[in-house]
Design an enzyme around this catalytic site. Structure first.
Site, PDB file in Angstrom:
ATOM      1  N   ASP A  55      -3.793 -11.057  12.262  1.00 46.86           N
ATOM      2  CA  ASP A  55      -3.058 -10.982  10.997  1.00 46.86           C
ATOM      3  C   ASP A  55      -2.649 -12.384  10.575  1.00 46.86           C
ATOM      4  O   ASP A  55      -1.809 -13.009  11.218  1.00 46.86           O
ATOM      5  CB  ASP A  55      -1.831 -10.083  11.178  1.00 46.86           C
ATOM      6  CG  ASP A  55      -1.119  -9.815   9.856  1.00 46.86           C
ATOM      7  OD1 ASP A  55      -0.629 -10.778   9.242  1.00 46.86           O
ATOM      8  OD2 ASP A  55      -1.049  -8.643   9.460  1.00 46.86           O
TER       9      ASP A  55
ATOM     10  N   THR B  12      -0.832   7.673  -1.141  1.00 46.48           N
ATOM     11  CA  THR B  12      -2.138   7.535  -1.796  1.00 46.48           C
ATOM     12  C   THR B  12      -3.012   6.463  -1.155  1.00 46.48           C
ATOM     13  O   THR B  12      -4.230   6.450  -1.353  1.00 46.48           O
ATOM     14  CB  THR B  12      -1.960   7.194  -3.278  1.00 46.48           C
ATOM     15  OG1 THR B  12      -1.381   5.875  -3.390  1.00 46.48           O
ATOM     16  CG2 THR B  12      -1.041   8.194  -3.958  1.00 46.48           C
TER      17      THR B  12
ATOM     18  N   ARG C 133       0.832  -1.195   0.000  1.00 47.24           N
ATOM     19  CA  ARG C 133       0.000   0.000   0.000  1.00 47.24           C
ATOM     20  C   ARG C 133       0.868   1.245   0.000  1.00 47.24           C
ATOM     21  O   ARG C 133       1.705   1.426   0.871  1.00 47.24           O
ATOM     22  CB  ARG C 133      -0.924   0.003   1.224  1.00 47.24           C
ATOM     23  CG  ARG C 133      -2.000   1.095   1.168  1.00 47.24           C
ATOM     24  CD  ARG C 133      -2.989   0.930   2.315  1.00 47.24           C
ATOM     25  NE  ARG C 133      -3.671  -0.344   2.250  1.00 47.24           N
ATOM     26  CZ  ARG C 133      -4.720  -0.594   1.474  1.00 47.24           C
ATOM     27  NH1 ARG C 133      -5.194   0.355   0.688  1.00 47.24           N
ATOM     28  NH2 ARG C 133      -5.294  -1.779   1.467  1.00 47.24           N
TER      29      ARG C 133
ATOM     30  N   ASP D 144       1.179 -12.908   9.906  1.00 49.84           N
ATOM     31  CA  ASP D 144       1.977 -12.970  11.126  1.00 49.84           C
ATOM     32  C   ASP D 144       1.793 -14.301  11.840  1.00 49.84           C
ATOM     33  O   ASP D 144       2.742 -14.893  12.342  1.00 49.84           O
ATOM     34  CB  ASP D 144       1.601 -11.830  12.071  1.00 49.84           C
ATOM     35  CG  ASP D 144       2.147 -10.488  11.620  1.00 49.84           C
ATOM     36  OD1 ASP D 144       3.062 -10.469  10.763  1.00 49.84           O
ATOM     37  OD2 ASP D 144       1.674  -9.448  12.109  1.00 49.84           O
TER      38      ASP D 144
END
Length: 209
Positions: free
Chosen positions: A200, A108, A104, A203
């Site tokens: 997650d 933006t 990401r 993870d």
């Protein structure tokens, strides 16, 4: 509009419950994701076309069914999608595997492709895109867009857990892509995590923080 299939099979739900537990360690988490992926792909491929072929058994010749149509391609979204590959390959050993990686952009907030390696004949295959978590849907939708830009149109998305927000985004941006999930959870929290979710997935798969 694409279909959304939520698997209610008792074995899938039981194994998913163990994965949700915060005390489940990396080894067991990986094994469970592998097993659930295998169970899910059994249903994901239920509508694959077949054709009649002749074989000779030890007793006699007979006509039976074999897979026909487009071959399969598996595209995990890095990194957590890797945890779903082996289970699927156990049932479809002749499938070819591609990989797509996204990050990401900090300014933006848009997904940016940093790696994409697809099978040479990907446009002629039924592609199964893999990612355990469908949260906002941003990464999955972007990955599908990047794959389509390479001439591929026969795409299915398989997730372990999805949030309604992610489902809505993918269906809005890719109404031709069917979505298969083991659980459709309640919502996203303020940090973009699925509630109740399982944390997650990457993870927990790889023991990182």
């Amino acid at each position: 509009m694409s279909k959304v299939v939520v698997f209610e099979h008792p074995l899938i739900q039981h194994k998913l419950s163990i994965m949700r537990d915060k005390n489940t360690g990396c080894k067991e988490f990986r094994e469970l994701l592998d097993e659930i992926s295998m169970l899910m792909v059994y249903e994901v491929t239920r509508d694959l076309p077949t054709e009649e072929v002749e074989v000779e058994t030890p007793i006699c010749k007979t006509t039976t069914k074999a897979l026909a149509g487009k071959p399969i391609g598996i595209i995990p979204i890095l990194r957590a999608g890797l945890g779903m590959v082996d289970g699927i390959m156990s049932l479809i050993p002749n499938a070819k595997v591609g990989h797509i990686g996204l990050y990401r952009d900090p300014e933006t907030l848009n997904p940016v492709e940093y790696y994409c390696k697809l099978p040479e004949d990907a446009e002629h295959r039924e592609l199964i895109v893999l990612d355990p978590m469908l949260a906002t849907g941003g990464s999955a939708s972007a990955a599908i867009t990047f794959i389509k830009q390479r001439g591929c149109n026969n795409i299915r998305l398989v997730n372990l857990i999805a949030a309604p927000e992610g489902i809505e985004r993918v269906r809005s941006e890719h109404p031709d892509v069917d979505i298969y999930v083991a659980a459709l959870d309640e919502k996203l929290n303020e940090h973009g995590y699925i509630v109740p979710g399982l944390g997650d997935a990457g993870d927990r798969l790889f023991g990182t923080k």
